[in-house]
Scaffold this motif. Structure first.
Motif, PDB file in Angstrom:
ATOM      1  N   LYS A  45       0.787  -1.192   0.116  1.00 55.87           N
ATOM      2  CA  LYS A  45       0.047  -0.109   0.126  1.00 55.87           C
ATOM      3  C   LYS A  45       0.780   1.298   0.018  1.00 55.87           C
ATOM      4  CE  LYS A  45      -3.876   2.091   2.683  1.00 55.87           C
ATOM      5  NZ  LYS A  45      -3.583   3.422   2.281  1.00 55.87           N
ATOM      6  N   LEU A  46       0.445   2.390  -0.897  1.00 55.34           N
ATOM      7  CA  LEU A  46       1.424   3.344  -0.969  1.00 55.34           C
ATOM      8  C   LEU A  46       0.881   4.641   0.053  1.00 55.34           C
ATOM      9  CD1 LEU A  46       1.772   3.408  -4.836  1.00 55.34           C
ATOM     10  CD2 LEU A  46       3.441   2.851  -3.136  1.00 55.34           C
ATOM     11  N   ASP A  47       1.660   5.319   0.555  1.00 57.89           N
ATOM     12  CA  ASP A  47       1.188   6.559   1.447  1.00 57.89           C
ATOM     13  C   ASP A  47       1.200   7.430   0.613  1.00 57.89           C
ATOM     14  OD1 ASP A  47       1.569   4.532   3.891  1.00 57.89           O
ATOM     15  OD2 ASP A  47       3.724   5.285   4.056  1.00 57.89           O
ATOM     16  N   LEU A  48       0.222   8.466   0.939  1.00 59.31           N
ATOM     17  CA  LEU A  48      -0.182   9.699   0.046  1.00 59.31           C
ATOM     18  C   LEU A  48       0.695  10.858   1.032  1.00 59.31           C
ATOM     19  CD1 LEU A  48      -4.121   9.474  -0.471  1.00 59.31           C
ATOM     20  CD2 LEU A  48      -2.016   9.416  -2.013  1.00 59.31           C
ATOM     21  N   ILE A  49       0.982  10.707   2.047  1.00 55.84           N
ATOM     22  CA  ILE A  49       1.661  11.791   2.923  1.00 55.84           C
ATOM     23  C   ILE A  49       2.847  11.046   3.793  1.00 55.84           C
ATOM     24  CG2 ILE A  49      -0.162  13.435   2.873  1.00 55.84           C
ATOM     25  CD1 ILE A  49      -0.931  12.533   5.694  1.00 55.84           C
ATOM     26  N   PRO A  65       6.799  10.540   5.296  1.00 54.08           N
ATOM     27  CA  PRO A  65       8.304  10.192   4.738  1.00 54.08           C
ATOM     28  C   PRO A  65       8.334   9.161   3.881  1.00 54.08           C
ATOM     29  CG  PRO A  65       7.992   9.640   7.124  1.00 54.08           C
ATOM     30  CD  PRO A  65       6.565  10.432   6.828  1.00 54.08           C
ATOM     31  N   ASN A  66       7.281   8.264   3.946  1.00 53.66           N
ATOM     32  CA  ASN A  66       7.411   7.064   2.881  1.00 53.66           C
ATOM     33  C   ASN A  66       6.282   7.505   1.910  1.00 53.66           C
ATOM     34  OD1 ASN A  66       9.294   5.535   4.137  1.00 53.66           O
ATOM     35  ND2 ASN A  66       7.880   4.817   5.754  1.00 53.66           N
ATOM     36  N   LYS A  67       6.105   8.521   1.453  1.00 50.45           N
ATOM     37  CA  LYS A  67       5.181   9.082   0.372  1.00 50.45           C
ATOM     38  C   LYS A  67       5.355   8.403  -0.813  1.00 50.45           C
ATOM     39  CE  LYS A  67       3.157  12.845  -2.162  1.00 50.45           C
ATOM     40  NZ  LYS A  67       3.097  14.118  -2.555  1.00 50.45           N
ATOM     41  N   PHE A  68       4.704   7.866  -1.669  1.00 50.21           N
ATOM     42  CA  PHE A  68       4.846   7.106  -2.905  1.00 50.21           C
ATOM     43  C   PHE A  68       5.371   8.195  -3.736  1.00 50.21           C
ATOM     44  CE2 PHE A  68       1.349   9.739  -4.489  1.00 50.21           C
ATOM     45  CZ  PHE A  68       1.318   9.968  -5.613  1.00 50.21           C
ATOM     46  N   GLN A  69       6.393   7.762  -4.897  1.00 45.49           N
ATOM     47  CA  GLN A  69       7.264   8.576  -5.851  1.00 45.49           C
ATOM     48  C   GLN A  69       6.724   7.973  -7.119  1.00 45.49           C
ATOM     49  OE1 GLN A  69      11.087   7.515  -4.707  1.00 45.49           O
ATOM     50  NE2 GLN A  69      10.900   8.690  -2.780  1.00 45.49           N
ATOM     51  N   VAL A  70       6.954   8.876  -8.173  1.00 42.91           N
ATOM     52  CA  VAL A  70       6.492   8.624  -9.438  1.00 42.91           C
ATOM     53  C   VAL A  70       7.913   8.143  -9.961  1.00 42.91           C
ATOM     54  CG1 VAL A  70       6.048   9.719 -11.670  1.00 42.91           C
ATOM     55  CG2 VAL A  70       4.772  10.563  -9.597  1.00 42.91           C
ATOM     56  N   ASP A  71       7.839   6.723 -10.722  1.00 40.63           N
ATOM     57  CA  ASP A  71       8.831   6.308 -11.420  1.00 40.63           C
ATOM     58  C   ASP A  71       8.738   6.239 -12.861  1.00 40.63           C
ATOM     59  OD1 ASP A  71      11.304   4.665 -11.487  1.00 40.63           O
ATOM     60  OD2 ASP A  71      10.198   2.952 -11.902  1.00 40.63           O
ATOM     61  N   HIS A  72       9.718   6.486 -13.618  1.00 43.45           N
ATOM     62  CA  HIS A  72       9.545   6.081 -15.058  1.00 43.45           C
ATOM     63  C   HIS A  72       9.757   4.745 -15.152  1.00 43.45           C
ATOM     64  CE1 HIS A  72      10.222  10.514 -15.185  1.00 43.45           C
ATOM     65  NE2 HIS A  72       9.610  10.422 -16.225  1.00 43.45           N
ATOM     66  N   VAL A 103       4.716   5.200 -13.268  1.00 40.03           N
ATOM     67  CA  VAL A 103       4.112   4.131 -12.443  1.00 40.03           C
ATOM     68  C   VAL A 103       4.386   4.691 -11.067  1.00 40.03           C
ATOM     69  CG1 VAL A 103       4.395   1.983 -13.668  1.00 40.03           C
ATOM     70  CG2 VAL A 103       6.194   2.732 -12.120  1.00 40.03           C
ATOM     71  N   CYS A 104       3.497   4.486 -10.185  1.00 38.46           N
ATOM     72  CA  CYS A 104       3.572   4.851  -8.647  1.00 38.46           C
ATOM     73  C   CYS A 104       4.418   3.681  -8.043  1.00 38.46           C
ATOM     74  CB  CYS A 104       2.377   5.328  -8.088  1.00 38.46           C
ATOM     75  SG  CYS A 104       1.479   6.566  -8.966  1.00 38.46           S
ATOM     76  N   ALA A 105       5.382   4.150  -7.338  1.00 36.97           N
ATOM     77  CA  ALA A 105       6.386   3.216  -6.376  1.00 36.97           C
ATOM     78  C   ALA A 105       6.620   3.646  -5.307  1.00 36.97           C
ATOM     79  CB  ALA A 105       7.335   3.041  -7.136  1.00 36.97           C
ATOM     80  N   CYS A 106       6.689   2.944  -4.109  1.00 31.38           N
ATOM     81  CA  CYS A 106       7.159   3.022  -2.866  1.00 31.38           C
ATOM     82  C   CYS A 106       8.475   3.578  -2.955  1.00 31.38           C
ATOM     83  CB  CYS A 106       6.940   1.930  -1.624  1.00 31.38           C
ATOM     84  SG  CYS A 106       8.101   0.596  -2.279  1.00 31.38           S
ATOM     85  N   PRO A 107       8.938   4.293  -1.893  1.00 33.14           N
ATOM     86  CA  PRO A 107      10.347   4.989  -1.940  1.00 33.14           C
ATOM     87  C   PRO A 107      11.510   3.880  -2.047  1.00 33.14           C
ATOM     88  CG  PRO A 107       8.998   6.090  -0.259  1.00 33.14           C
ATOM     89  CD  PRO A 107       8.231   4.845  -0.830  1.00 33.14           C
ATOM     90  N   ASP A 108      11.210   2.725  -1.301  1.00 34.54           N
ATOM     91  CA  ASP A 108      12.144   1.640  -1.311  1.00 34.54           C
ATOM     92  C   ASP A 108      12.300   1.052  -2.684  1.00 34.54           C
ATOM     93  OD1 ASP A 108      12.837   2.042   1.499  1.00 34.54           O
ATOM     94  OD2 ASP A 108      11.350   0.184   1.801  1.00 34.54           O
TER      95      ASP A 108
END
Length: 107
Positions: A47-51, A53-60, A76-81
């Motif tokens: 599950k991705l966070d919307l807000i 420190p672990n907020k999701f990131q946009v990935d190419h 795509v939307c990805a978790c920071p890790d």
């Protein structure tokens, strides 16, 4: 609702220009992508966070450094890790099991 559209756009636009990539996207494109992924990381299904420190990131999906575009269909939307671990690898280099015949992606 996803916030920070201008931050996404300007950061990714600069990187796209540096790599000579075509295309652009806005916060609405990111919101659509997030919804299509049902709020889950594209790579690990967490599950991705919307807000926070672990907020999701946009990935190419196809990295800009490897010829990917800056259009919505390459995002795509990805978790920071996962985003950090994938870095500029091709998706099948980062998570080969997601591309095997019969995997969830084919369903």
């Amino acid at each position: 609702m996803i916030r920070g559209g201008d931050a996404y756009r300007s950061k990714h636009r600069r990187r796209a220009q540096q790599h000579g990539a075509v295309g652009s996207f806005d916060k609405w494109d990111v919101q659509i992508r997030f919804g299509k992924q049902k709020g889950l990381c594209h790579y690990c299904d967490e599950k991705l966070d919307l807000i926070g420190p672990n907020k999701f990131q946009v990935d190419h999906f196809i990295p800009l450094s490897k010829g990917g575009s800056n259009y919505m269909n390459n995002l795509v939307c990805a978790c920071p890790d996962c985003n950090r671990a994938k870095s500029d690898k091709m998706p099948w280099e980062y998570r080969p099991a997601r591309f095997e015949v019969g995997c969830k992606r084919d369903g």
